[in-house]
Design an enzyme around this catalytic site. Structure first.
Site, PDB file in Angstrom:
ATOM      1  CG  HIS A  62      -1.607  -1.121   1.493  1.00  0.00           C
ATOM      2  ND1 HIS A  62      -1.768  -1.876   2.587  1.00  0.00           N
ATOM      3  CD2 HIS A  62      -2.464  -2.048   0.663  1.00  0.00           C
ATOM      4  CE1 HIS A  62      -2.676  -2.673   2.735  1.00  0.00           C
ATOM      5  NE2 HIS A  62      -3.004  -2.864   1.351  1.00  0.00           N
ATOM      6  CE  LYS A  87       2.290   3.703   5.164  1.00  0.00           C
ATOM      7  NZ  LYS A  87       1.820   2.545   4.803  1.00  0.00           N
ATOM      8  CE1 TYR A 137       0.441   2.357   9.708  1.00  0.00           C
ATOM      9  CE2 TYR A 137       0.790   0.235  11.032  1.00  0.00           C
ATOM     10  CZ  TYR A 137      -0.068   1.015  10.077  1.00  0.00           C
ATOM     11  OH  TYR A 137      -1.407   0.681   9.590  1.00  0.00           O
ATOM     12  CG  ASP A 171      -3.975  -6.171   1.458  1.00  0.00           C
ATOM     13  OD1 ASP A 171      -4.161  -4.845   1.002  1.00  0.00           O
ATOM     14  OD2 ASP A 171      -3.393  -6.291   2.414  1.00  0.00           O
TER      15      ASP A 171
END
Length: 177
Positions: free
Chosen positions: A62, A72, A132, A170
């Site tokens: 992603h 991130k 994250y 996904d």
């Protein structure tokens, strides 16, 4: 904090300070002042996300596009994951190259995944807690992604295919071609 370059332009491994003694260990997981001094061009992180997943879960690949793009800082708090970053910036010399690293609650390593990269991970332990930090808000309509098994990327997720657990979203992601 130790910063280690990866083969991908702008993608870095972060090793935080860890202090061990007879009582256990203490880790400085994130120090915003030290981070800003070491990487002054990096925007401040504004959100901390956390996921808990079981063995075989594969999340990704992603990214957020355009003004919604995110950097991130990935950390596995508990368990073990294989973290994957794919340079998805067409003008980059490392475009479509990927980097993998095992992140775990034991090794304390973190991965800085820059804006314009695809990101994903697979869970290698019974469970894993992944934390994250991101430098931009999540905007679902700006999300892009690629299939985890895209043949052009040829990523080894270190999981048998029959053990992989994917979200419906996904499973529906497209391929490069």
């Amino acid at each position: 904090m130790n910063i280690i370059e990866t083969p991908l332009l702008d993608c870095k491994i972060i090793e935080p300070a860890v202090f061990k003694d007879a009582r256990g260990k203490f880790c400085i997981a994130f120090d915003s002042i030290a981070f800003a001094k070491a990487l002054p061009q990096q925007a401040a992180f504004i959100t901390i996300n956390e996921s808990t997943s079981s063995y075989g879960v594969l999340r990704g690949l992603h990214a957020q596009k355009a003004d919604a793009a995110q950097t991130k800082l990935i950390r596995c708090v508990q368990g073990r994951i294989l973290d994957v970053a794919v340079d998805f910036r067409p003008d980059s010399p490392t475009y479509l190259k990927h980097f993998t690293i095992e992140l775990s609650g034991d090794n304390h390593k973190q991965l800085l995944v820059p804006r314009g990269f695809l990101h994903g991970f697979s869970v290698l332990s019974e469970t894993a807690i992944v934390n994250y930090q991101v430098d931009n808000t999540y905007q679902p309509e700006m999300e892009v992604g690629l299939r985890y098994d895209d043949p052009e990327l040829n990523i080894d997720w270190q999981l048998p295919e029959e053990d992989m657990i994917l979200s419906e979203k996904d499973e529906k992601l497209g391929f490069l071609k």
